[in-house]
Design an enzyme around this catalytic site. Structure first.
Site, PDB file in Angstrom:
ATOM      1  N   GLU A 195      33.516  39.397  62.110  1.00  8.43           N
ATOM      2  CA  GLU A 195      34.850  39.501  62.701  1.00  8.43           C
ATOM      3  C   GLU A 195      35.808  38.404  62.221  1.00  8.43           C
ATOM      4  O   GLU A 195      36.960  38.683  61.869  1.00  8.43           O
ATOM      5  CB  GLU A 195      34.748  39.457  64.240  1.00  8.43           C
ATOM      6  CG  GLU A 195      36.105  39.623  64.894  1.00  8.43           C
ATOM      7  CD  GLU A 195      36.092  39.474  66.421  1.00  8.43           C
ATOM      8  OE1 GLU A 195      35.063  39.073  66.993  1.00  8.43           O
ATOM      9  OE2 GLU A 195      37.137  39.759  67.024  1.00  8.43           O
ATOM     10  N   HIS A 215      49.363  39.249  57.085  1.00  9.28           N
ATOM     11  CA  HIS A 215      50.469  39.183  58.054  1.00  9.28           C
ATOM     12  C   HIS A 215      51.343  37.940  57.848  1.00  9.28           C
ATOM     13  O   HIS A 215      52.547  37.992  58.057  1.00  9.28           O
ATOM     14  CB  HIS A 215      49.922  39.234  59.480  1.00  9.28           C
ATOM     15  CG  HIS A 215      49.421  40.590  59.864  1.00  9.28           C
ATOM     16  ND1 HIS A 215      49.697  41.191  61.064  1.00  9.28           N
ATOM     17  CD2 HIS A 215      48.647  41.483  59.191  1.00  9.28           C
ATOM     18  CE1 HIS A 215      49.129  42.388  61.123  1.00  9.28           C
ATOM     19  NE2 HIS A 215      48.467  42.577  59.982  1.00  9.28           N
ATOM     20  N   ASP A 230      53.194  30.888  53.933  1.00  2.00           N
ATOM     21  CA  ASP A 230      53.559  29.508  54.266  1.00  2.00           C
ATOM     22  C   ASP A 230      52.952  29.011  55.575  1.00  2.00           C
ATOM     23  O   ASP A 230      53.249  27.904  56.024  1.00  2.00           O
ATOM     24  CB  ASP A 230      55.093  29.374  54.338  1.00  2.00           C
ATOM     25  CG  ASP A 230      55.698  30.240  55.444  1.00  2.00           C
ATOM     26  OD1 ASP A 230      54.941  30.992  56.116  1.00  2.00           O
ATOM     27  OD2 ASP A 230      56.924  30.185  55.649  1.00  2.00           O
ATOM     28  N   SER A 232      53.541  30.185  58.521  1.00  2.00           N
ATOM     29  CA  SER A 232      54.459  30.286  59.664  1.00  2.00           C
ATOM     30  C   SER A 232      53.823  31.060  60.825  1.00  2.00           C
ATOM     31  O   SER A 232      54.195  30.842  61.982  1.00  2.00           O
ATOM     32  CB  SER A 232      55.771  30.957  59.239  1.00  2.00           C
ATOM     33  OG  SER A 232      55.549  32.287  58.812  1.00  2.00           O
ATOM     34  N   HIS A 278      40.679  47.177  54.092  1.00  2.00           N
ATOM     35  CA  HIS A 278      40.240  47.958  55.255  1.00  2.00           C
ATOM     36  C   HIS A 278      38.783  48.411  55.120  1.00  2.00           C
ATOM     37  O   HIS A 278      38.249  49.076  56.001  1.00  2.00           O
ATOM     38  CB  HIS A 278      41.206  49.125  55.514  1.00  2.00           C
ATOM     39  CG  HIS A 278      42.478  48.678  56.163  1.00  2.00           C
ATOM     40  ND1 HIS A 278      43.503  49.539  56.483  1.00  2.00           N
ATOM     41  CD2 HIS A 278      42.896  47.451  56.589  1.00  2.00           C
ATOM     42  CE1 HIS A 278      44.493  48.861  57.054  1.00  2.00           C
ATOM     43  NE2 HIS A 278      44.150  47.591  57.123  1.00  2.00           N
ATOM     44  N   THR A 317      30.611  50.681  56.733  1.00  3.76           N
ATOM     45  CA  THR A 317      30.012  49.457  56.200  1.00  3.76           C
ATOM     46  C   THR A 317      31.002  48.289  56.253  1.00  3.76           C
ATOM     47  O   THR A 317      31.409  47.761  55.214  1.00  3.76           O
ATOM     48  CB  THR A 317      29.580  49.678  54.733  1.00  3.76           C
ATOM     49  OG1 THR A 317      30.726  50.170  53.998  1.00  3.76           O
ATOM     50  CG2 THR A 317      28.437  50.661  54.610  1.00  3.76           C
ATOM     51  N   ASP A 368      33.028  47.435  49.973  1.00  4.68           N
ATOM     52  CA  ASP A 368      32.656  48.530  49.074  1.00  4.68           C
ATOM     53  C   ASP A 368      33.729  49.619  49.098  1.00  4.68           C
ATOM     54  O   ASP A 368      34.752  49.483  49.764  1.00  4.68           O
ATOM     55  CB  ASP A 368      31.281  49.090  49.465  1.00  4.68           C
ATOM     56  CG  ASP A 368      31.262  49.572  50.911  1.00  4.68           C
ATOM     57  OD1 ASP A 368      32.347  49.719  51.532  1.00  4.68           O
ATOM     58  OD2 ASP A 368      30.163  49.804  51.434  1.00  4.68           O
TER      59      ASP A 368
HETATM   60  C1  HEM Z   1      50.054  48.395  54.645  1.00  6.52           C
HETATM   61  C2  HEM Z   1      49.869  48.770  55.841  1.00  6.52           C
HETATM   62  C3  HEM Z   1      48.851  48.268  56.816  1.00  6.52           C
HETATM   63  C4  HEM Z   1      48.757  48.678  58.096  1.00  6.52           C
HETATM   64  C5  HEM Z   1      49.651  49.684  58.777  1.00  6.52           C
HETATM   65  C6  HEM Z   1      47.630  47.988  58.687  1.00  6.52           C
HETATM   66  C7  HEM Z   1      47.241  48.128  59.999  1.00  6.52           C
HETATM   67  C8  HEM Z   1      46.129  47.559  60.568  1.00  6.52           C
HETATM   68  C9  HEM Z   1      45.719  47.705  61.936  1.00  6.52           C
HETATM   69  C10 HEM Z   1      46.463  48.498  62.984  1.00  6.52           C
HETATM   70  C11 HEM Z   1      44.576  47.014  62.112  1.00  6.52           C
HETATM   71  C12 HEM Z   1      43.767  46.873  63.392  1.00  6.52           C
HETATM   72  C13 HEM Z   1      44.146  45.606  64.115  1.00  6.52           C
HETATM   73  C14 HEM Z   1      43.476  45.521  65.470  1.00  6.52           C
HETATM   74  O1  HEM Z   1      43.678  46.413  66.285  1.00  6.52           O
HETATM   75  O2  HEM Z   1      42.722  44.551  65.710  1.00  6.52           O
HETATM   76  C15 HEM Z   1      44.238  46.418  60.839  1.00  6.52           C
HETATM   77  C16 HEM Z   1      43.139  45.659  60.612  1.00  6.52           C
HETATM   78  C17 HEM Z   1      42.923  44.972  59.441  1.00  6.52           C
HETATM   79  N1  HEM Z   1      43.757  44.911  58.356  1.00  6.52           N
HETATM   80 FE1  HEM Z   1      45.360  46.084  58.020  1.00  6.52          FE
HETATM   81  N2  HEM Z   1      47.061  47.173  57.755  1.00  6.52           N
HETATM   82  C18 HEM Z   1      47.778  47.286  56.598  1.00  6.52           C
HETATM   83  C19 HEM Z   1      47.542  46.568  55.442  1.00  6.52           C
HETATM   84  C20 HEM Z   1      46.608  45.575  55.319  1.00  6.52           C
HETATM   85  C21 HEM Z   1      46.531  44.677  54.196  1.00  6.52           C
HETATM   86  C22 HEM Z   1      47.465  44.691  53.011  1.00  6.52           C
HETATM   87  C23 HEM Z   1      45.480  43.834  54.448  1.00  6.52           C
HETATM   88  C24 HEM Z   1      44.952  42.707  53.614  1.00  6.52           C
HETATM   89  C25 HEM Z   1      45.163  42.537  52.356  1.00  6.52           C
HETATM   90  C26 HEM Z   1      44.894  44.241  55.699  1.00  6.52           C
HETATM   91  C27 HEM Z   1      43.758  43.695  56.243  1.00  6.52           C
HETATM   92  C28 HEM Z   1      43.204  44.075  57.437  1.00  6.52           C
HETATM   93  C29 HEM Z   1      41.930  43.598  57.922  1.00  6.52           C
HETATM   94  C30 HEM Z   1      40.952  42.706  57.172  1.00  6.52           C
HETATM   95  C31 HEM Z   1      41.756  44.145  59.196  1.00  6.52           C
HETATM   96  C32 HEM Z   1      40.577  43.946  60.130  1.00  6.52           C
HETATM   97  C33 HEM Z   1      40.776  42.796  61.066  1.00  6.52           C
HETATM   98  C34 HEM Z   1      39.557  42.596  61.955  1.00  6.52           C
HETATM   99  O3  HEM Z   1      38.627  43.398  61.917  1.00  6.52           O
HETATM  100  O4  HEM Z   1      39.561  41.613  62.700  1.00  6.52           O
HETATM  101  N3  HEM Z   1      45.620  45.284  56.205  1.00  6.52           N
HETATM  102  N4  HEM Z   1      45.204  46.757  59.911  1.00  6.52           N
END
Ligand code: HEM
Ligand SMILES: *[C@@H]1O[C@H](CO)[C@@H](O)[C@H](O)[C@H]1NC(C)=O
Ligand SMILES: *[C@@H]1O[C@H](CO)[C@@H](O)[C@H](O)[C@H]1NC(C)=O
Length: 362
Positions: free
Chosen positions: A64, A75, A91, A93, A198, A218, A223
């Site tokens: 996690e 973000h 940065d 922020s 993701h 996974t 992967d």
């Molecule tokens: C472009 C549109 C994107 C949308 C709409 C989006 C949306 C989301 C949402 C809704 C979650 C779930 C958050 C939660 O409920 O805890 C999530 C998780 C996550 N996102 Fe994205 N995301 C996007 C792009 C990205 C990008 C570009 C990255 C990294 C380069 C990223 C990395 C992650 C990671 C690693 C998680 C898992 C966090 C966890 O399991 O603690 N996402 N994302």
């Protein structure tokens, strides 16, 4: 002593010429710790930071906290526009102005990793921008299949918060997300490459009653499975409630599907890039590495930073180079969406359909 040392050097050098198997002489500079060697001595101070991140924050796992650190890297950095006026990019922020940015709806849940990283950065004398981006690269090194991401340090403290509206929401249409990402400098293909993240992800905030439900089967492995599973016909509402805002039907019990991921996988502008990763681990990880390095430099000038990629550990390789069709599914369940090329042939897992377990809480 000097003479012996020189003779030993000559012997080693001769051996190195004579045989490829001889150990290469390590010409890197010795860190003040007397143990580690680096090409750039400015990276020495980040070695204990790396080791403490792995042991104290990530607990040695692609779990996690590693996932959340990759998410905050996005973000924080995406608070940026190539046209100016939208924050300082990568940065820190998100931490320095957490009172402002953590209150934005799209940042829901980010507060948890900030609670870990803020005191950690303060204790180690590292800027928030660095702890986020350096931390993300170190986090990825714990996830089999993840690439080495070029990693700089030396970011200054943020001077202002990013405004609301820079982070995409999963219920935003593809056109809107692509426009926001283009405003920050990313092409549609780069957006899809970034979404390889993701592959190591779960949600907490959209459906809290199925907290930690992953986006693929996974989540501890970087992967290509997510690129296949998001294309499977959806027929399950995990947890039985909802759908929450930004959630659509998923293909597997316990698995969560974001509306935006589902749309990107099927949209004519992005479906072929999406499909190109399904059976090509090396393509996916290389494209992700390039886009991720760019993300970590948004709002920064790399000439004023120090490249410390050399101290980022290498992740283990992924176990497969292509995704595997989950047990109980067939090729007929794949909603292939790229008009230009045939969907790749994949193996199918044997056995009864499995429920995807939640990512354990850390
Ligand atoms: C472009 C549109 C994107 C949308 C709409 C989006 C949306 C989301 C949402 C809704 C979650 C779930 C958050 C939660 O409920 O805890 C999530 C998780 C996550 N996102 Fe994205 N995301 C996007 C792009 C990205 C990008 C570009 C990255 C990294 C380069 C990223 C990395 C992650 C990671 C690693 C998680 C898992 C966090 C966890 O399991 O603690 N996402 N994302
Ligand atoms: C950054 O801010 C932290 C506290 O928020 C402070 O301890 C540190 O000295 C600052 N670093 C620089 C380079 O200004
Ligand atoms: C992966 O993608 C690269 C670049 O497009 C290509 O050269 C290679 O043949 C692909 N590998 C497989 C197994 O499809």
């Amino acid at each position: 002593m000097a003479f012996t040392g020189l003779r030993a050097f000559a012997v080693i050098a001769a051996l190195a010429v004579a045989s490829n198997a001889a150990p290469a002489l390590d010409t890197r500079a010795l860190c003040p710790d007397g143990v580690n060697r680096v090409n750039n001595l400015q990276c020495c101070r980040f070695i204990p930071v790396r080791d403490a991140l792995i042991s104290e924050i990530f607990e040695g796992q692609c779990g996690e906290n590693a996932h959340s650190t990759v998410r905050i890297a996005f973000h924080d950095a995406i608070g940026f526009s190539t046209r100016g006026g939208k924050g300082g990019g990568a940065d820190g922020s998100m931490i320095a102005f957490g009172a402002t940015e953590l209150a934005f709806a799209a940042n829901a849940g980010i507060d948890e990793i900030v609670e870990d990283l803020q005191p950690f950065a303060d204790a180690h004398g590292v800027s928030y921008g660095d702890i986020i981006q350096f931390g993300s690269s170190v986090a990825l090194s714990l996830c089999p299949g993840a690439p080495l991401v070029q990693t700089f340090v030396g970011r200054r403290n943020a001077t202002a918060p990013a405004p609301d509206g820079t982070v995409p929401d999963p219920f935003n249409p593809v056109t809107q997300i692509l426009a926001r990402m283009a405003d920050a400098g990313f092409s549609p293909a780069e957006v899809i490459a970034l979404l390889a993240s993701h592959s190591i992800a779960a949600q907490d905030e959209i459906e809290p009653n199925i907290a930690r439900s992953p986006f693929d089967s996974t989540p501890d492995s970087f992967d290509t499975q997510v690129f296949l599973e998001v294309l499977l016909k959806g027929n399950v509402l995990p947890g039985g409630l909802g759908p929450g805002e930004g959630e659509v039907l998923s293909p597997l019990e316990g698995e969560f599907r974001l509306e935006s991921d589902a749309a990107f996988a099927r949209d004519p502008r992005t479906a072929c890039t999406w499909q190109s990763f399904v059976a090509n681990q090396s393509l996916m990880s290389r494209q992700f590495a390039t886009a991720m390095a760019k993300l970590g430099l948004l709002g920064q000038n790399s000439r004023q930073l120090v490249d410390c990629t050399e101290i980022i550990p290498r992740a283990k390789p992924a176990t497969r180079t292509a995704a595997i069709i989950p047990a109980g599914k067939t090729r007929q369940d794949i909603e292939a969406s790229c008009a230009q090329s045939a969907f790749p042939n994949l193996q199918t897992a044997r056995g009864p359909p499995a429920t995807v377990p939640p990512v354990p809480e850390q």
